[in-house]
Design a protein around this motif. Sequence first.
Motif, PDB file in Angstrom:
ATOM      1  N   ARG B 125       0.842  -1.198   0.000  1.00  0.00           N
ATOM      2  CA  ARG B 125       0.000   0.000   0.000  1.00  0.00           C
ATOM      3  C   ARG B 125       0.877   1.248   0.000  1.00  0.00           C
ATOM      4  NH1 ARG B 125      -4.286  -0.405   4.600  1.00  0.00           N
ATOM      5  NH2 ARG B 125      -5.096   1.469   3.588  1.00  0.00           N
ATOM      6  N   THR B 126       0.307   2.353  -0.485  1.00  0.00           N
ATOM      7  CA  THR B 126       1.095   3.566  -0.619  1.00  0.00           C
ATOM      8  C   THR B 126       0.996   4.424   0.655  1.00  0.00           C
ATOM      9  OG1 THR B 126       1.394   5.608  -1.865  1.00  0.00           O
ATOM     10  CG2 THR B 126      -0.837   4.757  -1.737  1.00  0.00           C
ATOM     11  N   THR B 127       2.022   5.244   0.888  1.00  0.00           N
ATOM     12  CA  THR B 127       1.963   6.181   2.002  1.00  0.00           C
ATOM     13  C   THR B 127       1.398   7.523   1.553  1.00  0.00           C
ATOM     14  OG1 THR B 127       4.229   6.885   1.563  1.00  0.00           O
ATOM     15  CG2 THR B 127       3.922   5.129   3.182  1.00  0.00           C
ATOM     16  N   LEU B 128       1.029   7.584   0.286  1.00  0.00           N
ATOM     17  CA  LEU B 128       0.376   8.804  -0.201  1.00  0.00           C
ATOM     18  C   LEU B 128      -0.996   8.938   0.453  1.00  0.00           C
ATOM     19  CD1 LEU B 128       1.254   8.567  -3.993  1.00  0.00           C
ATOM     20  CD2 LEU B 128       1.753  10.532  -2.524  1.00  0.00           C
ATOM     21  N   PRO B 129      -1.552  10.151   0.496  1.00  0.00           N
ATOM     22  CA  PRO B 129      -2.883  10.320   1.083  1.00  0.00           C
ATOM     23  C   PRO B 129      -3.879   9.369   0.429  1.00  0.00           C
ATOM     24  CG  PRO B 129      -1.894  12.461   0.587  1.00  0.00           C
ATOM     25  CD  PRO B 129      -0.977  11.426   0.031  1.00  0.00           C
ATOM     26  N   GLY B 130      -4.736   8.787   1.227  1.00  0.00           N
ATOM     27  CA  GLY B 130      -5.709   7.838   0.707  1.00  0.00           C
ATOM     28  C   GLY B 130      -5.218   6.398   0.833  1.00  0.00           C
ATOM     29  N   GLY B 131      -3.930   6.239   1.128  1.00  0.00           N
ATOM     30  CA  GLY B 131      -3.378   4.912   1.305  1.00  0.00           C
ATOM     31  C   GLY B 131      -3.295   4.590   2.785  1.00  0.00           C
ATOM     32  N   LEU B 132      -2.025   4.434   3.242  1.00  0.00           N
ATOM     33  CA  LEU B 132      -1.824   4.104   4.639  1.00  0.00           C
ATOM     34  C   LEU B 132      -2.239   5.230   5.589  1.00  0.00           C
ATOM     35  CD1 LEU B 132       1.564   2.222   4.900  1.00  0.00           C
ATOM     36  CD2 LEU B 132      -0.659   1.434   5.697  1.00  0.00           C
ATOM     37  N   ASP B 133      -2.118   6.438   5.067  1.00  0.00           N
ATOM     38  CA  ASP B 133      -2.503   7.616   5.851  1.00  0.00           C
ATOM     39  C   ASP B 133      -1.770   7.725   7.187  1.00  0.00           C
ATOM     40  OD1 ASP B 133      -4.067   9.059   4.238  1.00  0.00           O
ATOM     41  OD2 ASP B 133      -5.975   8.202   4.905  1.00  0.00           O
ATOM     42  N   ILE B 134      -0.463   7.438   7.169  1.00  0.00           N
ATOM     43  CA  ILE B 134       0.270   7.661   8.420  1.00  0.00           C
ATOM     44  C   ILE B 134       0.690   9.121   8.561  1.00  0.00           C
ATOM     45  CG2 ILE B 134       1.065   5.279   8.760  1.00  0.00           C
ATOM     46  CD1 ILE B 134       3.739   6.148   7.551  1.00  0.00           C
ATOM     47  N   TRP B 135       0.800   9.851   7.445  1.00  0.00           N
ATOM     48  CA  TRP B 135       1.130  11.281   7.514  1.00  0.00           C
ATOM     49  C   TRP B 135      -0.134  12.051   7.883  1.00  0.00           C
ATOM     50  CZ3 TRP B 135       5.971  13.496   6.574  1.00  0.00           C
ATOM     51  CH2 TRP B 135       6.961  12.632   6.049  1.00  0.00           C
ATOM     52  N   VAL B 136      -0.052  12.897   8.905  1.00  0.00           N
ATOM     53  CA  VAL B 136      -1.207  13.698   9.299  1.00  0.00           C
ATOM     54  C   VAL B 136      -1.465  14.778   8.256  1.00  0.00           C
ATOM     55  CG1 VAL B 136      -2.068  15.350  11.002  1.00  0.00           C
ATOM     56  CG2 VAL B 136      -0.952  13.245  11.755  1.00  0.00           C
ATOM     57  N   SER B 137      -0.361  15.366   7.776  1.00  0.00           N
ATOM     58  CA  SER B 137      -0.531  16.472   6.854  1.00  0.00           C
ATOM     59  C   SER B 137       0.064  16.139   5.493  1.00  0.00           C
ATOM     60  CB  SER B 137       0.146  17.728   7.445  1.00  0.00           C
ATOM     61  OG  SER B 137       0.705  18.518   6.429  1.00  0.00           O
ATOM     62  N   ALA B 138      -0.760  16.287   4.464  1.00  0.00           N
ATOM     63  CA  ALA B 138      -0.289  16.018   3.109  1.00  0.00           C
ATOM     64  C   ALA B 138       0.811  17.007   2.721  1.00  0.00           C
ATOM     65  CB  ALA B 138      -1.461  16.112   2.130  1.00  0.00           C
ATOM     66  N   GLU B 139       0.709  18.250   3.249  1.00  0.00           N
ATOM     67  CA  GLU B 139       1.734  19.273   2.935  1.00  0.00           C
ATOM     68  C   GLU B 139       3.085  18.863   3.522  1.00  0.00           C
ATOM     69  OE1 GLU B 139      -1.312  20.474   4.424  1.00  0.00           O
ATOM     70  OE2 GLU B 139      -2.027  20.619   2.352  1.00  0.00           O
ATOM     71  N   GLU B 140       3.022  18.307   4.733  1.00  0.00           N
ATOM     72  CA  GLU B 140       4.252  17.884   5.367  1.00  0.00           C
ATOM     73  C   GLU B 140       4.909  16.770   4.551  1.00  0.00           C
ATOM     74  OE1 GLU B 140       4.029  18.748  10.076  1.00  0.00           O
ATOM     75  OE2 GLU B 140       3.964  16.640   9.507  1.00  0.00           O
ATOM     76  N   ARG B 141       4.060  15.813   4.105  1.00  0.00           N
ATOM     77  CA  ARG B 141       4.601  14.713   3.300  1.00  0.00           C
ATOM     78  C   ARG B 141       5.213  15.267   2.021  1.00  0.00           C
ATOM     79  NH1 ARG B 141       4.266  11.296  -0.781  1.00  0.00           N
ATOM     80  NH2 ARG B 141       4.812   9.112  -0.378  1.00  0.00           N
ATOM     81  N   GLN B 142       4.529  16.236   1.431  1.00  0.00           N
ATOM     82  CA  GLN B 142       5.003  16.848   0.200  1.00  0.00           C
ATOM     83  C   GLN B 142       6.361  17.540   0.443  1.00  0.00           C
ATOM     84  OE1 GLN B 142       3.727  16.249  -2.615  1.00  0.00           O
ATOM     85  NE2 GLN B 142       5.142  17.584  -3.773  1.00  0.00           N
ATOM     86  N   GLY B 143       6.476  18.218   1.587  1.00  0.00           N
ATOM     87  CA  GLY B 143       7.717  18.915   1.939  1.00  0.00           C
ATOM     88  C   GLY B 143       8.866  17.928   2.067  1.00  0.00           C
ATOM     89  N   TRP B 144       8.595  16.807   2.742  1.00  0.00           N
ATOM     90  CA  TRP B 144       9.602  15.752   2.915  1.00  0.00           C
ATOM     91  C   TRP B 144      10.015  15.191   1.558  1.00  0.00           C
ATOM     92  CZ3 TRP B 144       8.171  10.631   1.604  1.00  0.00           C
ATOM     93  CH2 TRP B 144       9.124   9.648   1.897  1.00  0.00           C
ATOM     94  N   ARG B 145       8.994  14.934   0.727  1.00  0.00           N
ATOM     95  CA  ARG B 145       9.198  14.334  -0.583  1.00  0.00           C
ATOM     96  C   ARG B 145      10.045  15.245  -1.493  1.00  0.00           C
ATOM     97  NH1 ARG B 145       6.663  10.852  -4.695  1.00  0.00           N
ATOM     98  NH2 ARG B 145       8.126  11.286  -6.367  1.00  0.00           N
ATOM     99  N   GLU B 146       9.743  16.557  -1.457  1.00  0.00           N
ATOM    100  CA  GLU B 146      10.486  17.505  -2.305  1.00  0.00           C
ATOM    101  C   GLU B 146      11.947  17.591  -1.878  1.00  0.00           C
ATOM    102  OE1 GLU B 146       8.239  21.102  -2.194  1.00  0.00           O
ATOM    103  OE2 GLU B 146       6.703  20.303  -3.548  1.00  0.00           O
TER     104      GLU B 146
END
Lengths: 158, 648
Positions: B125-146
Motif C-alpha cells: 500500500r502507498t503512504t500517499l494520502p488515501g493509502g496508509l494515511d500515516i502522515w497527518v498532513s499532506a503538505e508535510e509529506r510533500q515537503g519531505w518528498r520535495e
Amino acid sequence: MTTSKRIEWSDAMLTGVAEMDSQHHILVDTLNEVSTRMAESSVDPMFDRVTRDLLAYAIYHFDTEELLMQQYGYAEAAPGEAARHLAAHRGFAERVVKLRDDARTGKPGAAVALLRFLESWLVDHIMTIDQLLGEFVCRHNHAAAGIQAPDRNADELR
Amino acid sequence: MAELPIGAGEGEARAEIVRLNKIIQALMNRAERSTEVQGSDFTLFETAIMLEERVRARTVELEAALAEKERVSVALRKSEAQFAAIFNMTPDPIALTRLRDGVVMEASRSFTKYFGLDEAEVVGRTTLPGGLDIWVSAEERQGWRELLERTGEVVGFQAQMRRRDGSQVTVLVSSRVFEAGGEQYVVTDIHDISVQARRTAYLEGIASHDPLTGLPNRLLIADRLAQAIGRSRRSGLHVAVCYLDLDGFKEINDSLGHAAGDRVLVEVARRLRACVRSGDTVARLGGDEFVVLLSDLIDDNECVAAIDRLLVAVGQPYDLDGQARGGISASIGITVFPTDQGDPDTLIRHADHAMYAAKQAGKNRHHLFDTGHEQRQVARQATLRRLSEALGRGEFCLHYQPQVNCRLGKVVGFEALIRWRHPRLGLLAPAEFIPLIEDTDLAGPFGEWVIGTVLAQSDAWRRVGVELQISVNTFIRHLLEVDFSRKLAAMLNGYSWGGRSLLQLELVETAALKELKTVRAVVEECREIGIAFSLDDFGTGYSTLAHLRHLPADEIKIDQSFVAQMLESVEDRVIVEAVIGLSQAFGRSLVAEGAETTAHVSALLALGCNVVQGYAVARPMPAEDMLPWLQGFQPDLGWQPLSDADDD
C-alpha cells in the motif's frame, strides 16, 4: 516655528547599504533642525549643538564609509571616484569648522550658509557620490552571494 | 524480506550483490545520520559497519568464483539474512518504499508494531494520502518528498504522524534514496520524539505567553518581530512597532486594588486584539505595557489610522463592578522598519523611547520615533568612545606653533596644538574634534594628557637650552575639576624647574565667562604656583570688558578670524584695533593669531601688536622639527610696520 519645510527621508536617498542609510538620517535630522529653528531669536545654542553633532558625524560616518571602501577595494576598482569621495569627506569637517567660526565671531548669515551647505551635501553627496559607493558595495555582495551558492539562481546571474 | 532470485545467470547474481550492497549502504548512511541526530543508534551503526565489512569480503570471494552459482546463492542468502536481522532489530520503525508511488515494499516489525498495523495491511500500500494515511498532513509529506528528491536524503525531518488508534505522534523522519534494477527506492527511519515535543510545546507556551491575558510576552514578540522583519525585507512593506503604556492605570490599581487592575489589563488586551488584523501581533511586556506589531503596511498613513483606532478603543470606559470607569488612555510610541534599521530588541527600545515622548507631550497620543535624532546620539556617543580609546592607544600628538615678536625678530614661545592621527581619516585638526570633548567627562583625561606631554617636552627642550613659554589650550571643564591646581602642582613637582615652568594655560573667553567666579578662583590658585594665563579667541564673546577686569589673565590673544580678514574687512580691522587698545589699557601682553601673510604682520606691527602667531611666521610642526627650525630662524625683512620703517 514650523513654517519651514521639513525634508522627509525618501527612497531616493537610499544607497542600499543599511549601515550607511541609517547614518545618513543624521544629516537629514540636523538639516531639519537648522531649517526649522534658524528663525528663532537666538540660534547660538542650536548652531553650537548642530555643528558639534556634524563633526561627530564626520568622524563616525566617514569612518564607516571609508572602512567599507577598504573592505571592498573601492580605490582599486574605481580610483578616480574613490579619490573624489575621500576629498569630499575631508572637505566636510573643514567647512563645518569654518561655519562654526563664522557663527562664533558673529558673522551674519552663518545659519543660512549652514542650511545651504547641508542641502547641497544631501543632493550632491548622499544622493550622488554615495549612490555610486552603495551600488559598488551591493554589486559585490551579490556577486559574493553568487559564489557561495552557485547552483542557486544560476540562470538569473547569467 | 522478499526472496532473492537465486540460481539465475551470473549477471543477475552480480546485480543482486550490487542491489544488496546499495541497501546496506543506504541503511548505514541512515544509521550514521541517525546517530548524529539522536546520538543513540550505536547498535545499528556498528552492525551496519560489520555487515559492510563482511559483504565486501564476501564480494571479493564471490567475484573470484563466479562460476560457482551454489556459492553465490549461499552468500546471498547469508547477506539477506543479516540485512533482515538489522531491519528488524532496530527499535525505530523502518520502511522500504518505492519513490515514484510511495508503495511500501518492506516494513520492519517495529514499524508495524509502532503504527498498530499488520504486515499484510502495510506492504503493497502507498503512504500517499488515501493509502496508509500515516502522515497527518499532506503538505508535510510533500515537503519531505520535495526535499528527498532534491537532495537524495532527508535527515531528522520533523513531522506529525497518525497511528491506527487515531493517536498523533511527533517523529523525526530520516530517509535515503537508492536505485536498484532501474527503480528508485527509499529507506526510511522513523524516530519518535512525542514526549520531548509535548514538553517543549508546554514550556514554550508557558515561557512565551503572559498568564493573565494569554497574550505573547517579550520573548515571543521578539521572535515574531524578527519574522516580520524578514518578510518586510522580501516584500518591501513596512512593519510598525508600537509600544503602548496605559495612562491612569496606577490610579485604578491604587484605588480599586490589583484585581480591578488585572480586569482592566485583560479588557485592554481584548480591545487591542479586536483592533488589529489577523496577521498582527499584540503582546504584553508586563505591568501596563503592551506592544502591537503591525506588519505589511504600505505607508505611514495606514499605520497612523490603525494607531488612532487603538487610542480610541483603549480610551473607552471600563466596567468595574458594575461601574463604568473612565480616565484610562494610552500613550503609544512607534518606530517603523525599515526606516529604523534596528534589530528586534533595538526597535522595541526605540518604540519605548517614543512612548516616553508621547507621555511627556501630554498622554493619550502617539509619537513617532525619530531615527535621525537617535542616530545623532549614537554617533556622538560612539565618537566619544572612539576618542577615549584613541587616547589610550596613543593616537594623539602635539604640534607646536612658534610665537614671534616680529618687531624684535625674536621667538618668544609656542602654542601646543593637539592632532589626532586617525587610522583611516588621517591627521585631524583640533577644531574637528575638540568641540566634542569640551563639555564631557573626557575633558579631564585629555587636558591631563596634553599638560603632561607639554611638560615632558619642555623638560627635553630645557636640557638643550631652549627655555621658552609653551601655551596649552585648557578645557574649562577640566579647570573646574575639584583638585585641578593640586594635580597640576604635583605634575610640576616632578621637575627640578617646576617652580619656573613657563607654562601658560589658554582659556577660551566665552567658556570662561559662564563660571566666572569659580574660574577666577582656580586661576588665582594656579598663578601662585607660577602658571600664566591667556584669554584665547578674544573678541568673539560679548562681555569682553567686564571679563578682562575680573579675570587675572596675563595675556590676551586676538582671535584669528579677525586677524585673517583685517586687510579686507574694515569691521574686523576695527575689532583688532579695539582689542589692542584694551590690552594696552589693562596692561596685558598681546598675541595675534592667524597672521597668514607678511602684509598681516606689517598691519599688526603698525597697530602696535608685536607678537604674532600664524603661517606668516611658521606653521605648527612636530616637536622633532622645532630645534632645526629654531636654529634656522631668520626674521623676515618684510616684517616692518606699514607706516614707519625706522626699526632694525
